[in-house]
Design an enzyme around this catalytic site. Structure first.
Site, short mmCIF file in Angstrom:
data_model
loop_
_atom_site.label_atom_id
_atom_site.label_comp_id
_atom_site.label_asym_id
_atom_site.label_seq_id
_atom_site.Cartn_x
_atom_site.Cartn_y
_atom_site.Cartn_z
N GLY A 128 -24.38 -14.16 -17.18
CA GLY A 128 -25.82 -13.98 -17.07
C GLY A 128 -26.26 -12.60 -17.52
CD GLU B 62 -27.87 -22.50 -9.74
OE1 GLU B 62 -26.68 -22.69 -9.43
OE2 GLU B 62 -28.69 -23.42 -9.90
N GLY C 241 -24.55 -20.25 -14.77
CA GLY C 241 -23.17 -19.84 -15.02
C GLY C 241 -22.80 -18.65 -14.16
CE LYS D 3 -22.30 -23.21 -24.93
NZ LYS D 3 -20.94 -23.57 -24.35
CB THR E 223 -22.71 -12.68 -11.75
OG1 THR E 223 -23.04 -13.50 -10.61
CG2 THR E 223 -23.57 -11.44 -11.73
CD GLU E 224 -20.14 -9.06 -14.88
OE1 GLU E 224 -20.42 -8.44 -15.93
OE2 GLU E 224 -20.53 -8.69 -13.76
CB CYS F 254 -23.81 -21.71 -7.83
SG CYS F 254 -23.29 -21.53 -9.55
CD GLU G 14 -19.37 -18.42 -7.74
OE1 GLU G 14 -20.12 -19.37 -7.44
OE2 GLU G 14 -19.60 -17.65 -8.70
#
Length: 509
Positions: free
Chosen positions: A243, A260, A238, A185, A240-241, A294, A395
């Site tokens: 993930g 990652e 992508g 995706k 952190t949230e 990142c 970030e």
């Protein structure tokens, strides 16, 4: 494909999912616009895939994994095919890097340089497939113990907008060489080169169903893919949230995971390092890819003895960077991916002012002649940044970096580790012992000493903390695409009857 190669063209292509070796219609309801970030113009439309669309792709992948054409392919034959795919990628490099530049706005010189490395990922993992050996394990007693590794199955892969093909290929090369299959995706912002690569690989002989592509929004199509009960491994790059959400869903079916996620890379510049060279690396690390990486050099920690000179020279360097049309080879900085991302970066410029940092360069959205509707942000530098400021901790994901002074090695490490993220770090020093001490002490998964933003298919890539789990590239990634089966063979023909002579037995296990 007929995607326009120049900004300003009004041609719009309609795309569907790529399933079972061909592009098919998918989704219900309004189509999603794909825009050229340099102009804001719509260049393609894609569906927002439904649960039925995701399920169709998963069934195709499962059929390929279980089928003879792929699942029954000999390891050596598969390695030859993966090498053939690398050749096909290389033969189509020109159209791929031009299309990716159009779709994500990265300057064409950067895109060409990055994509030219990707065929090597497939060749490296094809080599691992040929070199793979299972283990014979010495165990106590008259037994032969060995392992068998079998491909885990379907890898669900959610890729981001910033490096569409590079991040895809880091996973895809290992998937194909190991004998797994995948449903990808891509980001709804940048699906075009992923679709094109799927078609190139199908034409090169990859069996149908091995590499499927489903399109749509991350919060709907991506979520449904991550929580599908038939996935065996989730790969996600992508935020952190995102993930946390996807990882929680995949954990319910006990899928392997490699993620990652976010980063806030500290760059520690010691006073024994050449300042001009440090500044050149600072600009490269902070502004390559418009800072949308990142591992962006987002926190420069500079020893107090050279701090003022470093800031002045970074300001001068930043102001020379040429912003413009990413298809022009003279352009050094293109747009960010969307209006939303541009506004996010500008909001952090506001935070920097509010928190008392000093704006050194940039901080505004320039108007580029002929590209007035593009999503451009000037390369931005804030100095005198403290550890409790938002621009130090959060970030930004844009052409944005901060500079903070430190006193000594211990202070540098304290500041570097003052973050929930732990993807990458960089060290600038000529002191060999210090370089290794600091590399050992910084909390992250990747360290560059006197360099930045380098990767290799053989080198493991990934982070710790809020930067994710697992590793891409290297033998670590390849091995994580297999289930390991232990086979224990009794080599002693002596009679055995536990219940006849229970008292005389000396061990149970």
């Amino acid at each position: 494909m007929n995607i326009p190669a120049k900004p300003g063209s009004s041609s719009v292509e309609i795309h569907g999912n790529f399933v079972d070796g061909r592009e098919i219609e998918a989704g219900q309801g309004p189509m999603l616009d794909v825009r050229n970030p340099a102009t804001g113009e719509v260049i393609a439309q894609i569906p927002n895939s439904t649960a039925d669309d995701i399920d169709r792709a998963m069934k195709s992948a499962r059929a390929a994994f279980d089928g003879k054409a792929w699942g029954g392919m000999d390891v050596r034959a598969r390695a030859r095919l993966v090498n053939k795919l690398a050749d096909a990628f290389e033969a189509n490099l020109d159209q791929l890097y031009k299309l990716e530049t159009l779709n994500n706005g990265r300057p064409v010189n950067e895109t060409r340089a990055q994509l030219s490395r990707l065929p090597d990922f497939f060749r490296y993992f094809a080599g691992l497939a040929l070199a793979r050996r299972d283990s014979v394990i010495p165990v106590e007693g008259s037994y032969l113990n060995y392992t068998l590794r079998t491909p885990i199955g379907i890898v669900a892969n959610c890729t981001p907008f910033n490096h569409p093909l590079m991040i895809l290929c880091k996973s895809l090369a290992a998937v194909l060489a190991s004998g797994c299959v995948t449903v990808v995706k891509p980001s709804e912002y940048t699906p075009l080169t992923t679709l094109r690569l799927a078609k190139i690989f199908a034409e090169a002989g990859l069996p149908p169903g091995v590499f499927n592509v489903v399109l749509g929004l991350g919060q709907s199509a991506g979520k449904m893919l991550a929580e599908h009960p038939d996935i065996d491994k989730l790969v996600l790059t992508g935020g952190t949230e995102a993930g946390r959400i996807a990882g929680s869903a995949a954990a319910k079916v006990f899928a392997h995971q490699t993620m990652e996620l976010g980063g806030k890379t500290p760059v520690m510049v010691f006073d024994d390092y050449d300042i001009d060279r440090a500044v050149n690396y600072a600009a490269f690390g902070a502004f390559i890819g418009a800072g949308q990486t990142c591992i962006c050099a987002s926190r420069h920690l500079v020893q107090t003895t050279i701090y003022d000179e470093f800031v002045a020279k970074l300001k001068a360097k930043t102001e020379t960077i040429r912003i413009g049309d990413p298809s022009d080879p003279a352009t050094q900085l293109g747009p960010v991916i969307s209006a939303r991302q541009r506004d996010r970066v500008l909001s952090y410029c506001k935070f920097g002012h509010e928190d008392g940092a000093r704006l050194v360069a940039g901080g505004v959205a320039p108007k580029i002649a002929g590209l007035e509707n593009g999503y451009f942000v000037e390369p931005t530098v804030f100095a005198d940044v403290k550890a409790d400021m938002r621009i130090f901790q959060e970030e930004v994901f844009g052409p944005f970096t901060s500079v903070t002074p430190f006193k000594d090695e211990a202070d540098a490490l304290r500041l570097a580790n003052d973050s929930p993220f732990g993807l990458a770090a960089a060290i600038r020093t000529r002191d060999v012992a210090r370089a290794h001490r600091v590399a050992s002490g910084v909390k992250c998964g990747i360290v560059w000493i006197n360099d930045h933003h380098r990767l290799d298919p053989a080198s493991p890539w990934g982070g710790v903390g809020d930067s994710g789990v697992g590793r891409e590239c290297g033998t670590e990634s390849f091995d994580d695409h297999f289930n390991v089966k232990s086979v224990m063979v009794a080599t002693n023909d002596a009679p055995f009857d536990w219940y006849r002579d229970t008292a005389g037995q000396r061990r149970l296990n």
